[in-house]
Design an enzyme around this catalytic site. Structure first.
Site, PDB file in Angstrom:
ATOM      1  N   VAL A 153     -23.878  48.152 -31.905  1.00 44.20           N
ATOM      2  CA  VAL A 153     -22.707  47.651 -31.168  1.00 44.20           C
ATOM      3  C   VAL A 153     -22.866  46.165 -30.874  1.00 44.20           C
ATOM      4  O   VAL A 153     -21.919  45.376 -31.010  1.00 44.20           O
ATOM      5  CB  VAL A 153     -22.494  48.472 -29.878  1.00 44.20           C
ATOM      6  CG1 VAL A 153     -21.356  47.896 -29.045  1.00 44.20           C
ATOM      7  CG2 VAL A 153     -22.199  49.938 -30.225  1.00 44.20           C
ATOM      8  N   ASP A 170     -36.345  40.173 -23.231  1.00 51.22           N
ATOM      9  CA  ASP A 170     -36.937  41.519 -23.231  1.00 51.22           C
ATOM     10  C   ASP A 170     -36.527  42.212 -21.927  1.00 51.22           C
ATOM     11  O   ASP A 170     -36.935  41.801 -20.842  1.00 51.22           O
ATOM     12  CB  ASP A 170     -38.465  41.411 -23.340  1.00 51.22           C
ATOM     13  CG  ASP A 170     -39.116  42.787 -23.381  1.00 51.22           C
ATOM     14  OD1 ASP A 170     -38.408  43.804 -23.234  1.00 51.22           O
ATOM     15  OD2 ASP A 170     -40.344  42.834 -23.565  1.00 51.22           O
ATOM     16  N   TYR A 213     -32.452  51.611 -24.696  1.00 49.65           N
ATOM     17  CA  TYR A 213     -33.477  52.431 -25.339  1.00 49.65           C
ATOM     18  C   TYR A 213     -32.733  53.661 -25.845  1.00 49.65           C
ATOM     19  O   TYR A 213     -32.323  54.511 -25.050  1.00 49.65           O
ATOM     20  CB  TYR A 213     -34.542  52.817 -24.318  1.00 49.65           C
ATOM     21  CG  TYR A 213     -35.686  53.627 -24.880  1.00 49.65           C
ATOM     22  CD1 TYR A 213     -36.967  53.087 -24.976  1.00 49.65           C
ATOM     23  CD2 TYR A 213     -35.497  54.945 -25.302  1.00 49.65           C
ATOM     24  CE1 TYR A 213     -38.022  53.828 -25.486  1.00 49.65           C
ATOM     25  CE2 TYR A 213     -36.543  55.689 -25.815  1.00 49.65           C
ATOM     26  CZ  TYR A 213     -37.795  55.130 -25.909  1.00 49.65           C
ATOM     27  OH  TYR A 213     -38.836  55.867 -26.407  1.00 49.65           O
ATOM     28  N   ASP A 254     -22.250  59.739 -23.890  1.00 48.76           N
ATOM     29  CA  ASP A 254     -21.805  61.124 -23.699  1.00 48.76           C
ATOM     30  C   ASP A 254     -22.957  62.035 -23.273  1.00 48.76           C
ATOM     31  O   ASP A 254     -22.729  63.111 -22.733  1.00 48.76           O
ATOM     32  CB  ASP A 254     -21.188  61.653 -25.009  1.00 48.76           C
ATOM     33  CG  ASP A 254     -22.101  61.476 -26.227  1.00 48.76           C
ATOM     34  OD1 ASP A 254     -23.003  60.602 -26.186  1.00 48.76           O
ATOM     35  OD2 ASP A 254     -21.926  62.207 -27.213  1.00 48.76           O
ATOM     36  N   TYR A 313     -33.293  60.523 -21.978  1.00 46.28           N
ATOM     37  CA  TYR A 313     -32.372  59.452 -22.373  1.00 46.28           C
ATOM     38  C   TYR A 313     -31.099  59.497 -21.518  1.00 46.28           C
ATOM     39  O   TYR A 313     -30.706  58.492 -20.920  1.00 46.28           O
ATOM     40  CB  TYR A 313     -32.023  59.581 -23.863  1.00 46.28           C
ATOM     41  CG  TYR A 313     -30.860  58.723 -24.316  1.00 46.28           C
ATOM     42  CD1 TYR A 313     -30.980  57.339 -24.412  1.00 46.28           C
ATOM     43  CD2 TYR A 313     -29.629  59.304 -24.633  1.00 46.28           C
ATOM     44  CE1 TYR A 313     -29.907  56.558 -24.818  1.00 46.28           C
ATOM     45  CE2 TYR A 313     -28.550  58.532 -25.044  1.00 46.28           C
ATOM     46  CZ  TYR A 313     -28.695  57.159 -25.134  1.00 46.28           C
ATOM     47  OH  TYR A 313     -27.627  56.389 -25.525  1.00 46.28           O
ATOM     48  N   LYS A 329     -29.819  56.779 -18.708  1.00 45.20           N
ATOM     49  CA  LYS A 329     -28.519  56.101 -18.870  1.00 45.20           C
ATOM     50  C   LYS A 329     -27.650  56.350 -17.627  1.00 45.20           C
ATOM     51  O   LYS A 329     -26.931  55.452 -17.181  1.00 45.20           O
ATOM     52  CB  LYS A 329     -27.800  56.586 -20.132  1.00 45.20           C
ATOM     53  CG  LYS A 329     -28.453  56.168 -21.444  1.00 45.20           C
ATOM     54  CD  LYS A 329     -28.446  54.663 -21.688  1.00 45.20           C
ATOM     55  CE  LYS A 329     -27.047  54.112 -21.931  1.00 45.20           C
ATOM     56  NZ  LYS A 329     -27.098  52.655 -22.242  1.00 45.20           N
TER      57      LYS A 329
HETATM   58  N1  LIG Z   1     -26.337  55.199 -30.851  1.00 43.87           N
HETATM   59  C1  LIG Z   1     -25.564  56.173 -30.353  1.00 43.87           C
HETATM   60  O1  LIG Z   1     -25.306  57.188 -31.011  1.00 43.87           O
HETATM   61  C2  LIG Z   1     -24.972  56.036 -28.982  1.00 43.87           C
HETATM   62  C3  LIG Z   1     -24.203  57.106 -28.473  1.00 43.87           C
HETATM   63  C4  LIG Z   1     -23.637  56.980 -27.201  1.00 43.87           C
HETATM   64  C5  LIG Z   1     -23.833  55.819 -26.472  1.00 43.87           C
HETATM   65  N2  LIG Z   1     -24.593  54.818 -26.973  1.00 43.87           N
HETATM   66  C6  LIG Z   1     -24.792  53.627 -26.141  1.00 43.87           C
HETATM   67  O2  LIG Z   1     -24.100  52.546 -26.757  1.00 43.87           O
HETATM   68  C7  LIG Z   1     -24.811  51.328 -26.551  1.00 43.87           C
HETATM   69  C8  LIG Z   1     -25.072  50.653 -27.889  1.00 43.87           C
HETATM   70  O3  LIG Z   1     -25.862  51.534 -28.681  1.00 43.87           O
HETATM   71  P1  LIG Z   1     -26.285  51.180 -30.175  1.00 43.87           P
HETATM   72  O4  LIG Z   1     -26.023  52.378 -31.000  1.00 43.87           O
HETATM   73  O5  LIG Z   1     -25.728  49.839 -30.553  1.00 43.87           O
HETATM   74  O6  LIG Z   1     -27.868  51.058 -29.992  1.00 43.87           O
HETATM   75  P2  LIG Z   1     -28.941  50.524 -31.027  1.00 43.87           P
HETATM   76  O7  LIG Z   1     -28.356  50.286 -32.355  1.00 43.87           O
HETATM   77  O8  LIG Z   1     -30.136  51.408 -30.886  1.00 43.87           O
HETATM   78  O9  LIG Z   1     -29.291  49.095 -30.414  1.00 43.87           O
HETATM   79  C9  LIG Z   1     -29.923  48.968 -29.183  1.00 43.87           C
HETATM   80  C10 LIG Z   1     -30.407  47.559 -29.058  1.00 43.87           C
HETATM   81  O10 LIG Z   1     -31.111  47.465 -27.818  1.00 43.87           O
HETATM   82  C11 LIG Z   1     -32.217  46.648 -28.046  1.00 43.87           C
HETATM   83  N3  LIG Z   1     -33.335  46.872 -27.128  1.00 43.87           N
HETATM   84  C12 LIG Z   1     -34.076  47.988 -26.981  1.00 43.87           C
HETATM   85  N4  LIG Z   1     -35.068  47.741 -26.110  1.00 43.87           N
HETATM   86  C13 LIG Z   1     -34.933  46.451 -25.712  1.00 43.87           C
HETATM   87  C14 LIG Z   1     -35.657  45.613 -24.834  1.00 43.87           C
HETATM   88  N5  LIG Z   1     -36.756  46.025 -24.197  1.00 43.87           N
HETATM   89  N6  LIG Z   1     -35.208  44.350 -24.656  1.00 43.87           N
HETATM   90  C15 LIG Z   1     -34.129  43.897 -25.313  1.00 43.87           C
HETATM   91  N7  LIG Z   1     -33.412  44.619 -26.169  1.00 43.87           N
HETATM   92  C16 LIG Z   1     -33.820  45.899 -26.360  1.00 43.87           C
HETATM   93  C17 LIG Z   1     -32.696  46.988 -29.454  1.00 43.87           C
HETATM   94  O11 LIG Z   1     -33.479  45.922 -29.908  1.00 43.87           O
HETATM   95  P3  LIG Z   1     -34.328  45.988 -31.277  1.00 43.87           P
HETATM   96  O12 LIG Z   1     -33.297  45.798 -32.358  1.00 43.87           O
HETATM   97  O13 LIG Z   1     -35.271  44.855 -31.155  1.00 43.87           O
HETATM   98  O14 LIG Z   1     -34.969  47.345 -31.288  1.00 43.87           O
HETATM   99  C18 LIG Z   1     -31.369  47.158 -30.182  1.00 43.87           C
HETATM  100  O15 LIG Z   1     -30.954  45.935 -30.739  1.00 43.87           O
HETATM  101  C19 LIG Z   1     -26.062  51.707 -25.763  1.00 43.87           C
HETATM  102  O16 LIG Z   1     -25.814  51.538 -24.408  1.00 43.87           O
HETATM  103  C20 LIG Z   1     -26.244  53.184 -26.039  1.00 43.87           C
HETATM  104  O17 LIG Z   1     -26.934  53.841 -24.994  1.00 43.87           O
HETATM  105  C21 LIG Z   1     -25.149  54.892 -28.218  1.00 43.87           C
END
Ligand SMILES: NC(=O)c1ccc[n+]([C@@H]2O[C@H](COP(=O)([O-])OP(=O)(O)OC[C@H]3O[C@@H](n4cnc5c(N)ncnc54)[C@H](OP(=O)(O)O)[C@@H]3O)[C@@H](O)[C@H]2O)c1
Length: 296
Positions: free
Chosen positions: A12, A35, A60, A101, A124, A128
């Site tokens: 995202v 970080d 995370y 969700d 997780y 959240k």
């Molecule tokens: N993925 C899903 O299916 C899903 C479903 C429902 C809701 N969401 C929510 O939607 C949002 C976006 O999700 P997404 O799918 O885009 O997640 P994603 O692709 O896993 O990306 C998460 C990002 O957070 C970064 N991150 C993790 N630990 C960190 C730290 N200590 N310091 C700084 N950055 C850190 C990661 O960095 P690195 O690239 O360096 O690892 C990654 O770039 C999140 O809030 C997630 O909880 C996601």
């Protein structure tokens, strides 16, 4: 307007870099620049950048790994959003945060509304939910956008994994008793920019603060989602795996998942006039990007 964007290498976050750009100067921070496990660093970064808006898609997101790293998951998903929100409150600026969700236990029949009681099944979801509460407590104007089953053409996600496995394996066995709405990361980012633009021109952002559901319409199972992915592959690939349905009990994972996590997105539509298309339409739009560029 200066926008501090976290998690820029995530699904995202990557898309938000582009969609937020028309709204102002986007200062995009990946893990190397900010970080989120470093609480003091969060305050320093916000003070240095002096943004007018903070957007926090970083999280995370390793649902199973979180079961064995609860402290780290809590630091990034709960403590860090709280710090960002407190820093925003001190500066009197708004914050957009993302949630999931998986704050729900999946026992509801029908789509979850924002005011349904959360009851996460795993670490997780629990972290959240704690992050949502920390943002709400801090007192800054905020939008908490809960989304679901995120996929895209970049990063680690179900679509890319299934496309790879379909070419490598003869059969795929996928669970057919967990239901939700797959949601394309690009549409989340586009809708977020639209919502933010409409929110920021309102006379009182605090009055519209709160939790909003933002996912694609309709619902399917992981099996149904896989069938749609394979149907698209059939148009271009000769070799692809066959698909069978299995119950979740046959695919045990460290973290339990909700059986139903469909989100009702009426509140977002009523408040901001924004609604994402059905998951099937969104998937087709996403997969169309696969086609070669055609010069006229
Ligand atoms: N993925 C899903 O299916 C899903 C479903 C429902 C809701 N969401 C929510 O939607 C949002 C976006 O999700 P997404 O799918 O885009 O997640 P994603 O692709 O896993 O990306 C998460 C990002 O957070 C970064 N991150 C993790 N630990 C960190 C730290 N200590 N310091 C700084 N950055 C850190 C990661 O960095 P690195 O690239 O360096 O690892 C990654 O770039 C999140 O809030 C997630 O909880 C996601």
């Amino acid at each position: 307007m200066k926008i501090l964007l976290t998690g820029v290498n995530g699904q995202v976050g990557w898309e938000l870099q582009r969609t937020l750009a028309p709204l102002g100067e986007v200062i995009a921070a990946g893990r190397e620049q900010l970080d989120l496990a470093d609480t003091a660093g969060i305050r320093r970064m916000v003070d240095t950048i002096a943004p007018d808006l903070i957007v926090n898609p970083a999280a995370y997101t390793a649902v199973d790994k979180a079961e064995s790293e609860p402290e780290l998951a809590h630091a990034i998903n709960a403590t860090a959003p709280g710090e960002l929100a407190q820093a925003a409150a001190v500066r009197g600026i708004p914050l957009v945060h993302f949630s999931t969700d998986y704050v729900f236990d999946g026992r509801k029949q029908g789509a979850y509304r924002e005011d349904d009681a959360p009851n996460p099944l795993g670490v997780y979801g629990a972290t959240k939910l704690a992050g949502e509460q920390a943002v709400q407590r801090a007192g800054a104007p905020h939008l908490i956008l809960r989304t679901s089953w995120v996929y895209g053409r970049r990063g680690r996600n179900f679509l890319l994994t299934m496309q790879r496995l379909a070419r490598e394996r003869d059969t795929l066995a996928v669970v057919d008793d967990q239901f939700g709405a797959p949601t394309w990361s690009r549409l989340i980012a586009e809708a977020t920019a639209l919502v933010v633009a409409r929110w920021l021109v309102l006379p009182d952002q605090a009055a519209n603060s709160g939790v909003y559901h933002l996912s694609c319409g309709g619902r399917t199972s992981w099996h149904g989602f896989t069938a749609a992915i394979l149907a698209h592959l059939a148009r271009t690939d000769e070799k692809r795996a066959s698909l069978t349905a299995i119950p979740s009990a046959s695919y045990p994972t460290p973290a339990a998942r909700p059986a139903n996590s469909q989100l009702d997105c009426d509140k977002l539509a009523a408040s901001f006039g924004v609604r994402l298309p059905d998951w099937e339409t969104a998937l087709a739009l996403c997969l169309e990007q696969d086609l070669p560029l055609l010069a006229k």
